[in-house]
Design an enzyme around this catalytic site. Sequence first.
Site, PDB file in Angstrom:
ATOM      1  N   HIS A 169       1.750 -21.696  15.580  1.00  0.00           N
ATOM      2  CA  HIS A 169       1.797 -20.443  14.813  1.00  0.00           C
ATOM      3  C   HIS A 169       2.503 -19.319  15.564  1.00  0.00           C
ATOM      4  CE1 HIS A 169       0.972 -17.749  11.629  1.00  0.00           C
ATOM      5  NE2 HIS A 169      -0.168 -18.262  11.230  1.00  0.00           N
ATOM      6  N   ASP A 399      11.039 -31.480  -1.960  1.00  0.00           N
ATOM      7  CA  ASP A 399      11.410 -32.798  -2.492  1.00  0.00           C
ATOM      8  C   ASP A 399      12.477 -33.429  -1.604  1.00  0.00           C
ATOM      9  OD1 ASP A 399      12.215 -34.998  -3.932  1.00  0.00           O
ATOM     10  OD2 ASP A 399      12.886 -33.873  -5.697  1.00  0.00           O
TER      11      ASP A 399
END
Length: 460
Positions: A169, A399
């Site tokens: 992070h 995708d």
Amino acid sequence: MAFSSSLPPLRLLETSQISPSQGSIPQTSLPLTFFDVLWLAAGPVERLFFYPFPHPTSHFIHSFLPTLKSSLSNTLQTFFPLAGTLRPIPGNDFKFELCYSDGDSISLTVAECVDGGFDILSGSDAREISNLRPFLPQLQKLDDSSSLLAIQVTVFPGDGVVIGTAVHHAACDGSSSIRFMHSWASACRTGCSAAEANMPIFDRSLIPDPRGLYTIMADFILSIGHDKLPGLSEPDSVPADLFLASFTLTQSHIKKLKEAVLSKADGNNNKSFHLSTFVVTLAYIWVGFVRVREHFSPGLRKKAHLGFAVDFRARMEPSIPAAYFGNCVSPCLLEAIDVGDLVGRDGLRVASEAIGRAIEGLSVGLKRAHEWPTIFKQIMKEPPMTVAGSPKFRVYDVDFGWGRPEKVEILSIEKSGAISLAESREDPGGIEIGFVLPKHEVEYVENYLANGVKTLSDDR
């Protein structure tokens, strides 16, 4: 229904190191900003992307894995800091940087799970969290540095593929890490690199710090997590009986929740406040979590706390581009709310108003940023419910050429105690909520969420 079984057996197929093309990127260092250093001692953000893939493992290995690797290398050339490491700036243990050197790489693990279970693991019913962890990669920790990104691909022959990611992070926020995933998926699907408009921006001068916020934040983080630096904490002990579940609020549900809040607000002659899909969704789940705690441990807590991160790119003065790579999120921490007010008849309105007004309070920009450590210290005594992810990330549009994911999960909420939010896969305008709790608490929250929206539907 909760799913519980023995850990899924995995067969390791290969491990490799993927890097940008040799000589394509010069050695580069990016200093952490005050936004970044807040996450220095945090654990990695871990996600699982489940994709349908009705083919044998051999087909994946020979027909898809080479493209997956080459597109990853090309994308890392664009997002090169992720191939580097987090380390203290040489000669200065107080400041840290992301450092990339030619040849730096990320770990890519490829495995196979032959015992099935893909449909159950990628479903929305409660699943034992320990059955999902084997699909996650691990970041590598060195003596004085740590890696920033690791990826694992697991093939379920004839059923699906799971892509697991772990991102430090301190390197970047969710907006940046998901932008990387979109770019990688697009490159894999189309064979084209990221368009000029989607190129990440690394310019740290876009985050000015005239008031010395870095020093304030670093002092705070170093005081509470010095033994965990440069940013990879040891695994925390967590209860064994934890389950991950998700629930979708449809656009229709959200509309009715807003109407319910507004009708209560009008009846109380309250001033208007910011009431968005995010606000009412968060209020609804927050009330549910407070109720479950009160149900199983009545009177244990008198006050409830809530915190979430808000993207500050558009709120900076001047605003900075959406493509800025790094952390640019501000903590939004609510004042403590009486538990009795949240579990009462007006709980949804009380929660919505508190969240809405807290967001309105962000209009002051960074003028109160120097107070963040003080607020953190106050609420650490009673940890708040927090939020991971965002419906704006469009995780269900990642995708790779196999179609949209069947399911996307943030597994790191297991340790942070956060809930996760994403856009609904099936219902435009809907919100998917993920949460991790012991089995008996999961069932209580699921009943609350389902019965609450059913009651609203029956009433209108």
